[in-house]
Design a protein around this motif. Structure first.
Motif, PDB file in Angstrom:
ATOM      1  N   THR A 188       0.807  -1.224   0.000  1.00 46.31           N
ATOM      2  CA  THR A 188       0.000   0.000   0.000  1.00 46.31           C
ATOM      3  C   THR A 188       0.835   1.268   0.000  1.00 46.31           C
ATOM      4  O   THR A 188       0.289   2.367  -0.033  1.00 46.31           O
ATOM      5  N   SER A 189       2.133   1.129   0.041  1.00 43.45           N
ATOM      6  CA  SER A 189       3.019   2.292  -0.035  1.00 43.45           C
ATOM      7  C   SER A 189       4.329   1.871  -0.673  1.00 43.45           C
ATOM      8  O   SER A 189       4.676   0.676  -0.709  1.00 43.45           O
ATOM      9  N   ALA A 190       5.080   2.856  -1.154  1.00 46.19           N
ATOM     10  CA  ALA A 190       6.365   2.555  -1.784  1.00 46.19           C
ATOM     11  C   ALA A 190       7.355   1.992  -0.762  1.00 46.19           C
ATOM     12  O   ALA A 190       8.130   1.080  -1.070  1.00 46.19           O
ATOM     13  N   GLN A 191       7.320   2.518   0.455  1.00 40.90           N
ATOM     14  CA  GLN A 191       8.248   2.022   1.473  1.00 40.90           C
ATOM     15  C   GLN A 191       7.939   0.576   1.834  1.00 40.90           C
ATOM     16  O   GLN A 191       8.843  -0.251   1.978  1.00 40.90           O
ATOM     17  N   GLN A 192       6.647   0.240   1.963  1.00 40.81           N
ATOM     18  CA  GLN A 192       6.275  -1.145   2.255  1.00 40.81           C
ATOM     19  C   GLN A 192       6.723  -2.057   1.124  1.00 40.81           C
ATOM     20  O   GLN A 192       7.220  -3.171   1.365  1.00 40.81           O
ATOM     21  N   ALA A 193       6.560  -1.601  -0.111  1.00 40.24           N
ATOM     22  CA  ALA A 193       6.984  -2.406  -1.254  1.00 40.24           C
ATOM     23  C   ALA A 193       8.493  -2.643  -1.222  1.00 40.24           C
ATOM     24  O   ALA A 193       8.967  -3.761  -1.471  1.00 40.24           O
ATOM     25  N   TYR A 194       9.247  -1.602  -0.897  1.00 36.78           N
ATOM     26  CA  TYR A 194      10.708  -1.741  -0.852  1.00 36.78           C
ATOM     27  C   TYR A 194      11.127  -2.733   0.240  1.00 36.78           C
ATOM     28  O   TYR A 194      12.033  -3.547   0.036  1.00 36.78           O
ATOM     29  N   ASP A 195      10.445  -2.680   1.376  1.00 36.24           N
ATOM     30  CA  ASP A 195      10.751  -3.611   2.459  1.00 36.24           C
ATOM     31  C   ASP A 195      10.415  -5.050   2.063  1.00 36.24           C
ATOM     32  O   ASP A 195      11.170  -5.991   2.379  1.00 36.24           O
ATOM     33  N   LEU A 196       9.285  -5.230   1.360  1.00 38.63           N
ATOM     34  CA  LEU A 196       8.888  -6.572   0.931  1.00 38.63           C
ATOM     35  C   LEU A 196       9.892  -7.172  -0.046  1.00 38.63           C
ATOM     36  O   LEU A 196      10.110  -8.395  -0.064  1.00 38.63           O
ATOM     37  N   LEU A 197      10.504  -6.328  -0.850  1.00 38.92           N
ATOM     38  CA  LEU A 197      11.493  -6.824  -1.804  1.00 38.92           C
ATOM     39  C   LEU A 197      12.696  -7.448  -1.098  1.00 38.92           C
ATOM     40  O   LEU A 197      13.357  -8.337  -1.643  1.00 38.92           O
ATOM     41  N   GLN A 198      12.990  -6.973   0.094  1.00 39.25           N
ATOM     42  CA  GLN A 198      14.128  -7.494   0.825  1.00 39.25           C
ATOM     43  C   GLN A 198      13.856  -8.892   1.387  1.00 39.25           C
ATOM     44  O   GLN A 198      14.782  -9.664   1.642  1.00 39.25           O
TER      45      GLN A 198
ATOM     46  N   LEU B 129      18.384  -3.849  -7.713  1.00 37.99           N
ATOM     47  CA  LEU B 129      18.071  -5.101  -8.409  1.00 37.99           C
ATOM     48  C   LEU B 129      17.960  -4.819  -9.908  1.00 37.99           C
ATOM     49  O   LEU B 129      16.866  -4.687 -10.453  1.00 37.99           O
ATOM     50  N   PRO B 130      19.076  -4.707 -10.587  1.00 40.78           N
ATOM     51  CA  PRO B 130      19.063  -4.279 -11.995  1.00 40.78           C
ATOM     52  C   PRO B 130      18.225  -5.169 -12.907  1.00 40.78           C
ATOM     53  O   PRO B 130      17.735  -4.695 -13.948  1.00 40.78           O
ATOM     54  N   ASP B 131      18.037  -6.436 -12.560  1.00 39.46           N
ATOM     55  CA  ASP B 131      17.290  -7.347 -13.430  1.00 39.46           C
ATOM     56  C   ASP B 131      15.790  -7.375 -13.129  1.00 39.46           C
ATOM     57  O   ASP B 131      15.042  -8.076 -13.830  1.00 39.46           O
ATOM     58  N   MET B 132      15.349  -6.642 -12.118  1.00 38.76           N
ATOM     59  CA  MET B 132      13.928  -6.650 -11.757  1.00 38.76           C
ATOM     60  C   MET B 132      13.112  -5.951 -12.846  1.00 38.76           C
ATOM     61  O   MET B 132      13.471  -4.882 -13.333  1.00 38.76           O
ATOM     62  N   LYS B 133      11.997  -6.588 -13.218  1.00 42.35           N
ATOM     63  CA  LYS B 133      11.089  -5.984 -14.192  1.00 42.35           C
ATOM     64  C   LYS B 133      10.231  -4.936 -13.465  1.00 42.35           C
ATOM     65  O   LYS B 133       9.761  -5.168 -12.348  1.00 42.35           O
ATOM     66  N   ILE B 134      10.022  -3.784 -14.114  1.00 43.80           N
ATOM     67  CA  ILE B 134       9.288  -2.673 -13.495  1.00 43.80           C
ATOM     68  C   ILE B 134       8.273  -2.133 -14.493  1.00 43.80           C
ATOM     69  O   ILE B 134       8.584  -1.928 -15.668  1.00 43.80           O
ATOM     70  N   LEU B 135       7.056  -1.888 -14.012  1.00 41.02           N
ATOM     71  CA  LEU B 135       5.994  -1.279 -14.819  1.00 41.02           C
ATOM     72  C   LEU B 135       5.327  -0.198 -13.976  1.00 41.02           C
ATOM     73  O   LEU B 135       4.906  -0.456 -12.850  1.00 41.02           O
ATOM     74  N   LEU B 136       5.270   1.031 -14.522  1.00 37.75           N
ATOM     75  CA  LEU B 136       4.621   2.146 -13.837  1.00 37.75           C
ATOM     76  C   LEU B 136       3.213   2.345 -14.367  1.00 37.75           C
ATOM     77  O   LEU B 136       2.906   2.010 -15.528  1.00 37.75           O
ATOM     78  N   THR B 137       2.365   2.927 -13.536  1.00 37.34           N
ATOM     79  CA  THR B 137       1.029   3.318 -13.987  1.00 37.34           C
ATOM     80  C   THR B 137       0.673   4.642 -13.350  1.00 37.34           C
ATOM     81  O   THR B 137       1.124   4.959 -12.239  1.00 37.34           O
ATOM     82  N   SER B 138      -0.121   5.449 -14.051  1.00 39.02           N
ATOM     83  CA  SER B 138      -0.571   6.726 -13.507  1.00 39.02           C
ATOM     84  C   SER B 138      -1.611   7.331 -14.427  1.00 39.02           C
ATOM     85  O   SER B 138      -1.598   7.106 -15.640  1.00 39.02           O
ATOM     86  N   GLY B 139      -2.509   8.086 -13.826  1.00 40.48           N
ATOM     87  CA  GLY B 139      -3.415   8.928 -14.608  1.00 40.48           C
ATOM     88  C   GLY B 139      -2.984  10.366 -14.537  1.00 40.48           C
ATOM     89  O   GLY B 139      -3.462  11.220 -15.269  1.00 40.48           O
ATOM     90  N   TYR B 140      -2.059  10.662 -13.621  1.00 37.58           N
ATOM     91  CA  TYR B 140      -1.532  12.012 -13.449  1.00 37.58           C
ATOM     92  C   TYR B 140      -0.221  11.902 -12.703  1.00 37.58           C
ATOM     93  O   TYR B 140      -0.173  11.355 -11.601  1.00 37.58           O
TER      94      TYR B 140
ATOM     95  N   GLN C  36      13.270   3.713  -9.227  1.00 35.11           N
ATOM     96  CA  GLN C  36      14.687   4.054  -9.363  1.00 35.11           C
ATOM     97  C   GLN C  36      15.552   3.287  -8.347  1.00 35.11           C
ATOM     98  O   GLN C  36      16.641   2.810  -8.692  1.00 35.11           O
ATOM     99  N   ARG C  37      15.062   3.172  -7.105  1.00 38.59           N
ATOM    100  CA  ARG C  37      15.833   2.441  -6.088  1.00 38.59           C
ATOM    101  C   ARG C  37      15.893   0.952  -6.413  1.00 38.59           C
ATOM    102  O   ARG C  37      16.938   0.302  -6.238  1.00 38.59           O
ATOM    103  N   VAL C  38      14.781   0.411  -6.908  1.00 42.97           N
ATOM    104  CA  VAL C  38      14.775  -1.006  -7.283  1.00 42.97           C
ATOM    105  C   VAL C  38      15.733  -1.246  -8.441  1.00 42.97           C
ATOM    106  O   VAL C  38      16.478  -2.236  -8.456  1.00 42.97           O
ATOM    107  N   ARG C  39      15.724  -0.355  -9.429  1.00 47.37           N
ATOM    108  CA  ARG C  39      16.631  -0.503 -10.567  1.00 47.37           C
ATOM    109  C   ARG C  39      18.088  -0.473 -10.111  1.00 47.37           C
ATOM    110  O   ARG C  39      18.935  -1.196 -10.652  1.00 47.37           O
ATOM    111  N   HIS C  40      18.375   0.362  -9.111  1.00 50.66           N
ATOM    112  CA  HIS C  40      19.748   0.453  -8.599  1.00 50.66           C
ATOM    113  C   HIS C  40      20.140  -0.811  -7.824  1.00 50.66           C
ATOM    114  O   HIS C  40      21.232  -1.354  -8.003  1.00 50.66           O
TER     115      HIS C  40
END
Length: 509
Positions: A420-430, A461-472, A455-459
């Motif tokens: 539910t947040s970027a910080q939680q997602a970053y922690d889960l990746l660990q 975990l360079p091989d991690m696949k990333i997809l962004l979404t936004s309406g604004y 950007q932090r994930v790319r730094h």
């Protein structure tokens, strides 16, 4: 050299070197002298002005006031206040009216009054003021639109997604027709939001390095021609070797379609719409003639009609949102404002040349890329089978959007984990090493945005696949010339759009 001769030579040098127009006239208003700048300001040669009445340089309303004053002056010798400046209207040789700042001095020459007028062309200053006012309106409008559109596009994402899920589960023609109508209405709502964001330069653009002629390919031109009707035809003149530009192709095609439809509507009795592309090099002198135009290499796209044209008062408002000259029900006034915002966000410029009853030419200028710019890779189409149980982390703070997104991704053959947040997602990746894709909204609560997470994930975990979404995307993606380093899926999106992006990240094996 006598002092009088030196003074005369000095005054003549000042007269000739002045950047403002200086007009000398006798008491009857006959021009006895005019400097070189007068020719540049008014468009007449000095010889054409000498011996003529100064009213030749005025529109009718100013000429009447001048004649009234001169008649009173010759009768009563009552002078108006000399030396005080005021704004007036001038008239050029081509008949166009423009603003001037006028200062008048008076002296006696051989016992007769002589008037010296210094006239400063205010056109550029007023254009700059209008451009600043438009930018301020746009900024205020963008802040309002951006705040609303994020929530609105999330709502539309939920509506579109749930309608598609219902469409898959319900049977019966009546149900399918109702769902199709609701989906169409939701897409219209998304288009309105998209145009508002485009005008405010806050649209989420996905620029590609393209040849503009290929983007306006035969199929696209055929589709556009189909919207013209039997009484109109489209004639294209596309320069063969155009430079590459970086633009959002979908927005470009939408802009061109709007321009062509406007040209069609300007010729109700039928006619030809001309579309042209060409390379243009703008030097400093040319750039100085137009507010916001910078020197450099551009690819110009022009759409021309021979229709009704636009008077000056319409041209001044044509880019304002919700301004339209079309009858009620024929347009909401967002087409030109969307084009303006899209072109500006792409680093370009837009001009309109139009006269009443003489047609219009709208030209879009897009900055050319360096000659070695790489072509953007085409995104492959979706495959019937996409996921093979890979784990996708969905990062989304809106509960409804997150639940829907998880179900959509699971339907495409993936497993999901939520954050539910970027910080939680970053922690889960660990702690979750088998995550194969981070799918995150850009705008997220807390100190870290979805873009910063990527950007932090790319730094890390360079091989991690990333997809962004936004309406604004707020201030993040203001400059469309900066290519985003991550794929982006714009809200609201259809299941097929999601499938296409996931297919590109997980090619069929």
């Amino acid at each position: 050299m006598p002092a009088d001769t030196k003074n005369t030579a000095l005054l003549q040098a000042v007269f000739d070197a002045a950047v403002d127009a200086i007009i000398v006239a006798d008491q009857a208003g006959i021009i006895t002298s005019a400097n070189a700048a007068s020719s540049q300001v008014f468009g007449y040669s000095t010889e054409e002005m000498l011996g003529q009445n100064v009213t030749m340089l005025m529109p009718e309303s100013e000429a009447v006031r001048h004649d009234d004053y001169m008649a009173r002056y010759l009768e009563t010798h009552e002078r108006r206040v000399i030396g005080s400046g005021r704004e007036v209207q001038g008239k050029r040789a081509d008949g166009s009216v423009f603003p001037l700042y006028l200062s008048i001095g008076e002296l006696e020459v051989e016992g007769k009054p002589t008037f010296v007028a210094i006239l400063h062309d205010l056109t550029k200053r007023i254009e700059a003021q209008e451009a600043l006012a438009r930018a301020q309106r746009m900024e205020a409008f963008g802040q309002l639109t951006g705040g609303l559109s994020h929530d609105f596009n999330n709502l539309l994402t939920v509506i579109v997604g749930n309608l598609e899920l219902l469409e898959m589960r319900l049977e019966g023609d009546a149900h399918q027709e109702l769902i199709a109508d609701a989906l169409e209405a939701a897409e219209v709502g998304a288009e309105v939001t998209s145009r508002l964001l485009a005008f405010a330069r806050r649209a989420v653009l996905t620029p590609e390095s393209i040849n503009i002629n290929k983007a306006l390919n035969l199929k696209a031109l055929k589709d556009l021609t189909g919207s013209l009707g039997p009484r109109h035809k489209l004639v294209s003149k596309l320069q063969l070797e155009v430079w590459k530009i970086a633009v959002d192709v979908t927005q470009l095609q939408t802009a061109v379609q709007n321009l062509i439809e406007n040209a069609r509507d300007a010729m109700p009795d039928g006619g030809t719409v001309n579309i042209e592309t060409r390379n243009v090099e703008i030097d400093a002198a040319q750039a100085a003639q137009d507010v916001d135009l910078k020197p450099g290499r551009y690819v110009a796209l022009s759409v021309t009609d021979a229709g009704n044209g636009m008077p000056n008062e319409v041209q001044r408002q044509v880019f304002d949102p919700f301004f339209t000259t079309k009858p009620r029900g024929k347009g909401v006034g967002l087409g030109m404002s969307m084009i303006y915002g899209f072109v500006k966000q792409s680093g370009g410029h837009i001009t309109i040349n139009s006269e009443s009853d003489r047609g219009s030419t709208v030209t879009l200028y897009f900055p050319a890329l360096p000659e070695r710019a790489d072509d953007a890779e085409a995104m492959p189409g979706p495959s019937p089978s996409i996921g093979h149980g890979e784990l996708v982390m969905v990062v989304e703070d809106d509960d409804r959007v997150r639940r829907l997104t998880c179900e959509r991704i699971q339907n495409l053959g993936f497993r999901v984990i939520e954050a539910t947040s970027a910080q939680q997602a970053y922690d889960l990746l660990q702690t979750t090493p088998d995550i194969a894709l981070v799918f995150t909204d850009i705008l997220m609560p807390g100190a870290m945005s979805g873009y910063e997470l990527a950007q932090r994930v790319r730094h890390d975990l360079p091989d991690m696949k990333i997809l962004l979404t936004s309406g604004y995307a707020g201030e993040l993606l203001h400059d469309a010339r900066q290519r985003l380093e991550f794929p982006l899926l714009r809200k609201p999106y259809r299941q097929s759009d999601l499938a296409t992006h996931l297919q590109a990240l997980f090619p069929a094996r």
